[in-house]
Design a protein around this motif. Structure first.
Motif, PDB file in Angstrom:
ATOM      1  N   ILE A 197       4.080  -0.725   3.555  1.00 54.04           N
ATOM      2  CA  ILE A 197       3.632   0.628   3.226  1.00 54.04           C
ATOM      3  C   ILE A 197       4.757   1.352   2.504  1.00 54.04           C
ATOM      4  O   ILE A 197       5.839   1.564   3.061  1.00 54.04           O
ATOM      5  N   ALA A 198       4.506   1.702   1.260  1.00 56.32           N
ATOM      6  CA  ALA A 198       5.492   2.429   0.453  1.00 56.32           C
ATOM      7  C   ALA A 198       4.897   3.790   0.097  1.00 56.32           C
ATOM      8  O   ALA A 198       4.130   4.357   0.866  1.00 56.32           O
ATOM      9  N   GLY A 199       5.254   4.328  -1.075  1.00 55.30           N
ATOM     10  CA  GLY A 199       4.723   5.625  -1.479  1.00 55.30           C
ATOM     11  C   GLY A 199       5.558   6.766  -0.944  1.00 55.30           C
ATOM     12  O   GLY A 199       6.452   6.593  -0.119  1.00 55.30           O
ATOM     13  N   GLY A 200       5.231   7.964  -1.401  1.00 54.17           N
ATOM     14  CA  GLY A 200       6.068   9.116  -1.098  1.00 54.17           C
ATOM     15  C   GLY A 200       5.788   9.801   0.225  1.00 54.17           C
ATOM     16  O   GLY A 200       6.598  10.609   0.682  1.00 54.17           O
ATOM     17  N   ILE A 201       4.644   9.502   0.865  1.00 56.77           N
ATOM     18  CA  ILE A 201       4.234  10.303   2.027  1.00 56.77           C
ATOM     19  C   ILE A 201       4.683   9.691   3.351  1.00 56.77           C
ATOM     20  O   ILE A 201       5.367  10.340   4.151  1.00 56.77           O
ATOM     21  N   VAL A 202       4.309   8.446   3.609  1.00 56.65           N
ATOM     22  CA  VAL A 202       4.520   7.872   4.945  1.00 56.65           C
ATOM     23  C   VAL A 202       5.991   7.849   5.356  1.00 56.65           C
ATOM     24  O   VAL A 202       6.309   8.189   6.514  1.00 56.65           O
ATOM     25  N   PRO A 203       6.948   7.471   4.472  1.00 59.80           N
ATOM     26  CA  PRO A 203       8.350   7.457   4.930  1.00 59.80           C
ATOM     27  C   PRO A 203       8.874   8.810   5.406  1.00 59.80           C
ATOM     28  O   PRO A 203       9.858   8.861   6.131  1.00 59.80           O
TER      29      PRO A 203
ATOM     30  N   VAL B 244       0.859  -1.184   0.000  1.00 59.47           N
ATOM     31  CA  VAL B 244       0.000   0.000   0.000  1.00 59.47           C
ATOM     32  C   VAL B 244       0.890   1.227   0.000  1.00 59.47           C
ATOM     33  O   VAL B 244       1.878   1.268   0.743  1.00 59.47           O
ATOM     34  N   GLY B 245       0.550   2.216  -0.810  1.00 62.58           N
ATOM     35  CA  GLY B 245       1.385   3.410  -0.798  1.00 62.58           C
ATOM     36  C   GLY B 245       0.648   4.644  -1.256  1.00 62.58           C
ATOM     37  O   GLY B 245      -0.033   4.639  -2.292  1.00 62.58           O
TER      38      GLY B 245
ATOM     39  N   SER C   6      13.321   2.075   1.529  1.00 58.30           N
ATOM     40  CA  SER C   6      14.137   2.223   0.323  1.00 58.30           C
ATOM     41  C   SER C   6      13.611   3.393  -0.500  1.00 58.30           C
ATOM     42  O   SER C   6      12.399   3.584  -0.636  1.00 58.30           O
ATOM     43  N   GLU C   7      14.520   4.152  -1.076  1.00 55.91           N
ATOM     44  CA  GLU C   7      14.107   5.352  -1.801  1.00 55.91           C
ATOM     45  C   GLU C   7      13.389   5.023  -3.101  1.00 55.91           C
ATOM     46  O   GLU C   7      12.477   5.735  -3.523  1.00 55.91           O
ATOM     47  N   TYR C   8      13.775   3.914  -3.745  1.00 59.74           N
ATOM     48  CA  TYR C   8      13.221   3.593  -5.061  1.00 59.74           C
ATOM     49  C   TYR C   8      12.716   2.146  -5.122  1.00 59.74           C
ATOM     50  O   TYR C   8      13.212   1.340  -5.913  1.00 59.74           O
TER      51      TYR C   8
END
Length: 324
Positions: A264-270, A137-138, A305-307
């Protein structure tokens, strides 16, 4: 040495990279703003013209796409680019294997090579069944979701879908008010309407209105307000974001018993690790009435991980070449 050209094509940015076949660390990464290019092929040409190898040394192409890929014309959920599979094949050459993956299918393949240090546990449990199904999910420009089933031989099986567009539900008066506010604007309210960059903006506006304030901030402005710590509405919006994330993930776990964990991936949560660890995310995930004990043991991880999408493309490229 042969290479794969890999790309993670999102609603805002197109991330291109090279990777040697059977290696998984993306090289020569460039992040190209989609709005700067009329179409995917213009962006791809820019990348290839400026990378260290020519097309003759590229033996496979794997693209992760923010939208459904099993359509005659592939269109992005949050990006005006569109093309057909045949156009991509023709552009790169009929003799090269080409794969088009949904962007969160790519993250699903990343799980095959992700290391423990690439993940952060959220909650008390971290025990997974390595053969159990997983959810990825991201939230970023949109909300991506994929269900991953590990295989004994070959790549993970990633089940296609557009789970980010399921209906959003409410469980208390505050959430009722948020949904009422969003229904006046969108009629139907999907999970993506709150679990995305746009969604964070929607949450801020809805919560401000509950305080009698007509105000909307952009996602970057909310991020800046959170850094300064001087805007209680921004803090409440992020907390509600994590609560809705927990509710949606809990629903996914009820749909598929994901003993392999939720990633959980995507640009927001990390960006907000401290905040999600202090939030009611897990409480909301487990708030499933009689089914609480079913959901509670499922571990949740943030992919750091960034990518991850590019890593998943690199992993899939190795399977693709081995099969060719």
């Amino acid at each position: 040495m042969s290479h794969a050209l890999i790309a993670d094509l999102g609603g805002t940015n197109a991330r291109f990279a090279l990777v040697p076949i059977h290696q998984y660390e993306p090289l020569e990464i460039r992040v190209l703003p989609c709005e700067n290019y009329d179409n995917f092929f213009a962006a791809a040409a820019d990348y290839i013209e400026n990378c260290s190898i020519g097309m003759d040394r590229i033996d496979a192409i794997v693209l992760a796409i923010a939208g459904p890929v099993n359509q005659p014309v592939i269109q992005f959920s949050n990006n005006p680019w569109k093309f057909t599979r045949d156009e991509v094949q023709s552009y790169f050459g009929d003799n090269k294997p080409v794969a088009l993956l949904n962007d969160f299918d790519a993250v699903g393949h990343c799980l095959e090579i992700l290391q423990p240090e690439d993940m952060l546990v959220v909650g008390d449990s971290s025990a997974v069944d390595p053969k159990g199904a997983c959810w990825v999910v991201g939230a970023g420009t949109g909300l991506g979701i994929s269900c991953v089933v590990p295989q004994d031989n070959g790549p993970n099986m990633v089940l296609p879908g557009e789970g980010g567009h399921v209906d959003l539900s409410a469980c208390n008066d505050v959430e009722d008010d948020i949904l009422k506010f969003l229904r006046t604007r969108h009629k139907r309210v999907s999970a993506e309407r709150v679990l995305s960059g746009m969604g964070l903006e929607n949450l801020y506006e809805a919560l401000a209105l509950r305080e009698g304030i007509e105000k909307r901030l952009t996602a970057p402005e909310i991020g800046e307000a959170l850094k300064l710590g001087n805007d209680p509405i921004a803090a409440a919006a992020l907390e509600q974001f994590f609560v809705f994330l927990g509710r949606v993930i809990g629903d996914l776990v009820l749909s598929v018993e994901s003993r392999g964990g939720v990633y959980i991936a995507g640009g927001i949560v990390p960006r907000y690790i401290k905040e999600i660890l202090k939030s009611r995310f897990r409480e909301a995930m487990q708030d499933k009435g009689r089914m609480k004990e079913f959901v509670s043991p499922i571990p949740t991880f943030v992919v750091m991980s960034e990518y991850p999408g590019l890593m998943g493309c690199a992993c899939y490229a190795s399977h693709l070449v081995s099969k060719a």
